[in-house]
Design a protein around this motif. Sequence first.
Motif, PDB file in Angstrom:
ATOM      1  N   TYR A  43       0.831  -1.193   0.000  1.00 51.35           N
ATOM      2  CA  TYR A  43       0.000   0.000   0.000  1.00 51.35           C
ATOM      3  C   TYR A  43       0.871   1.249   0.000  1.00 51.35           C
ATOM      4  O   TYR A  43       1.848   1.334   0.745  1.00 51.35           O
ATOM      5  N   CYS A  44       0.448   2.212  -0.788  1.00 46.31           N
ATOM      6  CA  CYS A  44       1.040   3.531  -0.791  1.00 46.31           C
ATOM      7  C   CYS A  44       0.208   4.425   0.129  1.00 46.31           C
ATOM      8  O   CYS A  44      -1.023   4.270   0.205  1.00 46.31           O
ATOM      9  N   ALA A  45       0.868   5.348   0.820  1.00 46.18           N
ATOM     10  CA  ALA A  45       0.152   6.238   1.723  1.00 46.18           C
ATOM     11  C   ALA A  45       0.787   7.616   1.711  1.00 46.18           C
ATOM     12  O   ALA A  45       1.992   7.747   1.477  1.00 46.18           O
ATOM     13  N   SER A  46      -0.033   8.628   1.975  1.00 41.62           N
ATOM     14  CA  SER A  46       0.491   9.989   2.025  1.00 41.62           C
ATOM     15  C   SER A  46       0.152  10.646   3.355  1.00 41.62           C
ATOM     16  O   SER A  46      -0.878  10.353   3.971  1.00 41.62           O
ATOM     17  N   SER A  47       1.035  11.514   3.774  1.00 40.27           N
ATOM     18  CA  SER A  47       0.959  12.132   5.092  1.00 40.27           C
ATOM     19  C   SER A  47       0.998  13.643   4.930  1.00 40.27           C
ATOM     20  O   SER A  47       2.076  14.233   4.880  1.00 40.27           O
ATOM     21  N   PRO A  48      -0.168  14.285   4.806  1.00 39.11           N
ATOM     22  CA  PRO A  48      -0.190  15.721   4.542  1.00 39.11           C
ATOM     23  C   PRO A  48       0.395  16.540   5.677  1.00 39.11           C
ATOM     24  O   PRO A  48       0.097  16.316   6.842  1.00 39.11           O
ATOM     25  N   GLY A  49       1.257  17.462   5.324  1.00 38.77           N
ATOM     26  CA  GLY A  49       1.793  18.382   6.302  1.00 38.77           C
ATOM     27  C   GLY A  49       2.975  17.876   7.094  1.00 38.77           C
ATOM     28  O   GLY A  49       3.504  18.593   7.938  1.00 38.77           O
ATOM     29  N   ILE A  50       3.397  16.638   6.850  1.00 36.39           N
ATOM     30  CA  ILE A  50       4.555  16.086   7.559  1.00 36.39           C
ATOM     31  C   ILE A  50       5.699  15.960   6.582  1.00 36.39           C
ATOM     32  O   ILE A  50       5.574  15.290   5.568  1.00 36.39           O
ATOM     33  N   ALA A  51       6.810  16.592   6.875  1.00 32.73           N
ATOM     34  CA  ALA A  51       7.946  16.583   5.958  1.00 32.73           C
ATOM     35  C   ALA A  51       8.872  15.393   6.187  1.00 32.73           C
ATOM     36  O   ALA A  51       9.509  14.918   5.250  1.00 32.73           O
ATOM     37  N   ARG A  52       8.966  14.921   7.431  1.00 35.97           N
ATOM     38  CA  ARG A  52       9.930  13.863   7.729  1.00 35.97           C
ATOM     39  C   ARG A  52       9.421  12.528   7.202  1.00 35.97           C
ATOM     40  O   ARG A  52       8.225  12.300   7.074  1.00 35.97           O
ATOM     41  N   PRO A  53      10.321  11.590   6.886  1.00 30.55           N
ATOM     42  CA  PRO A  53       9.913  10.262   6.435  1.00 30.55           C
ATOM     43  C   PRO A  53       9.458   9.405   7.609  1.00 30.55           C
ATOM     44  O   PRO A  53      10.263   8.772   8.269  1.00 30.55           O
ATOM     45  N   THR A  54       8.194   9.388   7.895  1.00 27.79           N
ATOM     46  CA  THR A  54       7.668   8.756   9.083  1.00 27.79           C
ATOM     47  C   THR A  54       7.230   7.308   8.844  1.00 27.79           C
ATOM     48  O   THR A  54       6.669   6.979   7.799  1.00 27.79           O
ATOM     49  N   ALA A  55       7.493   6.468   9.843  1.00 26.10           N
ATOM     50  CA  ALA A  55       7.077   5.061   9.808  1.00 26.10           C
ATOM     51  C   ALA A  55       5.785   4.834  10.579  1.00 26.10           C
ATOM     52  O   ALA A  55       5.278   3.704  10.620  1.00 26.10           O
ATOM     53  N   THR A  56       5.243   5.875  11.182  1.00 30.23           N
ATOM     54  CA  THR A  56       4.061   5.753  12.030  1.00 30.23           C
ATOM     55  C   THR A  56       2.805   5.724  11.184  1.00 30.23           C
ATOM     56  O   THR A  56       2.491   6.697  10.500  1.00 30.23           O
ATOM     57  N   MET A  57       2.095   4.621  11.231  1.00 30.10           N
ATOM     58  CA  MET A  57       0.942   4.434  10.355  1.00 30.10           C
ATOM     59  C   MET A  57      -0.119   5.512  10.554  1.00 30.10           C
ATOM     60  O   MET A  57      -0.744   5.961   9.583  1.00 30.10           O
ATOM     61  N   THR A  58      -0.322   5.940  11.765  1.00 30.85           N
ATOM     62  CA  THR A  58      -1.367   6.927  12.040  1.00 30.85           C
ATOM     63  C   THR A  58      -1.009   8.317  11.523  1.00 30.85           C
ATOM     64  O   THR A  58      -1.859   9.206  11.505  1.00 30.85           O
ATOM     65  N   ASP A  59       0.224   8.529  11.094  1.00 26.42           N
ATOM     66  CA  ASP A  59       0.601   9.799  10.465  1.00 26.42           C
ATOM     67  C   ASP A  59       0.057   9.903   9.041  1.00 26.42           C
ATOM     68  O   ASP A  59       0.007  10.984   8.468  1.00 26.42           O
ATOM     69  N   TYR A  60      -0.337   8.775   8.472  1.00 21.91           N
ATOM     70  CA  TYR A  60      -0.778   8.740   7.082  1.00 21.91           C
ATOM     71  C   TYR A  60      -2.295   8.807   7.000  1.00 21.91           C
ATOM     72  O   TYR A  60      -2.994   7.987   7.596  1.00 21.91           O
ATOM     73  N   HIS A  61      -2.780   9.789   6.258  1.00 20.32           N
ATOM     74  CA  HIS A  61      -4.225  10.012   6.184  1.00 20.32           C
ATOM     75  C   HIS A  61      -4.858   9.417   4.941  1.00 20.32           C
ATOM     76  O   HIS A  61      -6.065   9.160   4.929  1.00 20.32           O
ATOM     77  N   TYR A  62      -4.076   9.238   3.898  1.00 25.16           N
ATOM     78  CA  TYR A  62      -4.618   8.765   2.640  1.00 25.16           C
ATOM     79  C   TYR A  62      -3.892   7.490   2.224  1.00 25.16           C
ATOM     80  O   TYR A  62      -2.667   7.389   2.351  1.00 25.16           O
ATOM     81  N   TRP A  63      -4.666   6.550   1.705  1.00 23.40           N
ATOM     82  CA  TRP A  63      -4.133   5.240   1.338  1.00 23.40           C
ATOM     83  C   TRP A  63      -4.611   4.830  -0.050  1.00 23.40           C
ATOM     84  O   TRP A  63      -5.737   5.160  -0.459  1.00 23.40           O
ATOM     85  N   GLY A  64      -3.760   4.110  -0.755  1.00 18.78           N
ATOM     86  CA  GLY A  64      -4.164   3.524  -2.016  1.00 18.78           C
ATOM     87  C   GLY A  64      -4.892   2.215  -1.794  1.00 18.78           C
ATOM     88  O   GLY A  64      -5.073   1.764  -0.663  1.00 18.78           O
ATOM     89  N   GLN A  65      -5.273   1.591  -2.894  1.00 19.08           N
ATOM     90  CA  GLN A  65      -6.066   0.364  -2.808  1.00 19.08           C
ATOM     91  C   GLN A  65      -5.188  -0.874  -2.659  1.00 19.08           C
ATOM     92  O   GLN A  65      -5.693  -1.952  -2.329  1.00 19.08           O
ATOM     93  N   GLY A  66      -3.905  -0.725  -2.891  1.00 15.89           N
ATOM     94  CA  GLY A  66      -2.983  -1.843  -2.717  1.00 15.89           C
ATOM     95  C   GLY A  66      -2.688  -2.567  -4.014  1.00 15.89           C
ATOM     96  O   GLY A  66      -3.514  -2.600  -4.933  1.00 15.89           O
ATOM     97  N   THR A  67      -1.497  -3.157  -4.085  1.00 18.33           N
ATOM     98  CA  THR A  67      -1.108  -3.965  -5.229  1.00 18.33           C
ATOM     99  C   THR A  67      -0.414  -5.224  -4.710  1.00 18.33           C
ATOM    100  O   THR A  67       0.413  -5.157  -3.797  1.00 18.33           O
ATOM    101  N   GLN A  68      -0.762  -6.369  -5.261  1.00 17.24           N
ATOM    102  CA  GLN A  68      -0.270  -7.640  -4.770  1.00 17.24           C
ATOM    103  C   GLN A  68       1.131  -7.931  -5.308  1.00 17.24           C
ATOM    104  O   GLN A  68       1.376  -7.829  -6.518  1.00 17.24           O
TER     105      GLN A  68
END
Length: 128
Positions: free
Chosen positions: A98-123
């Motif tokens: 899954y790809c995810a985006s974290s609006p307003g956060i510049a650092r490369p974060t590993a915290t899942m709750t920092d990400y507000h938007y998610w893709g549908q996933g690719t197997q």
Amino acid sequence: QVQLVESGGGLVQHGGSLRLSCVASGRTFSNYAMGWFRQAPGKEREFVAASGWYRWTGPSTYYADTVKGRFTISRDNVKNTVYLQMNSLKPEDTAVYYCASSPGIARPTATMTDYHYWGQGTQVTVSS
């Protein structure tokens, strides 16, 4: 609102390579940290890699220990696309990515709750 669309998954042999792509639309891509996560059957979703963007110094990356040295995350802010180059793939890398985006956060974060938007996933399936 941000829309994320992943592509590039598939079936590959042990030791092979794949490149995943994630195209973002809807808001300013360059202001966001972008991340890749994965979820294997019966397991929790886990962090894979993240790309941050600092206005004056450019990109910054962060990787899970399990993929460090094998996977590379990169981004093209003109194309609003983040990539995950996966080399030396192992059967244990098999998962939905899954790809995810974290609006307003510049650092490369590993915290899942920092990400507000998610893709549908690719197997991604790695055969032994």
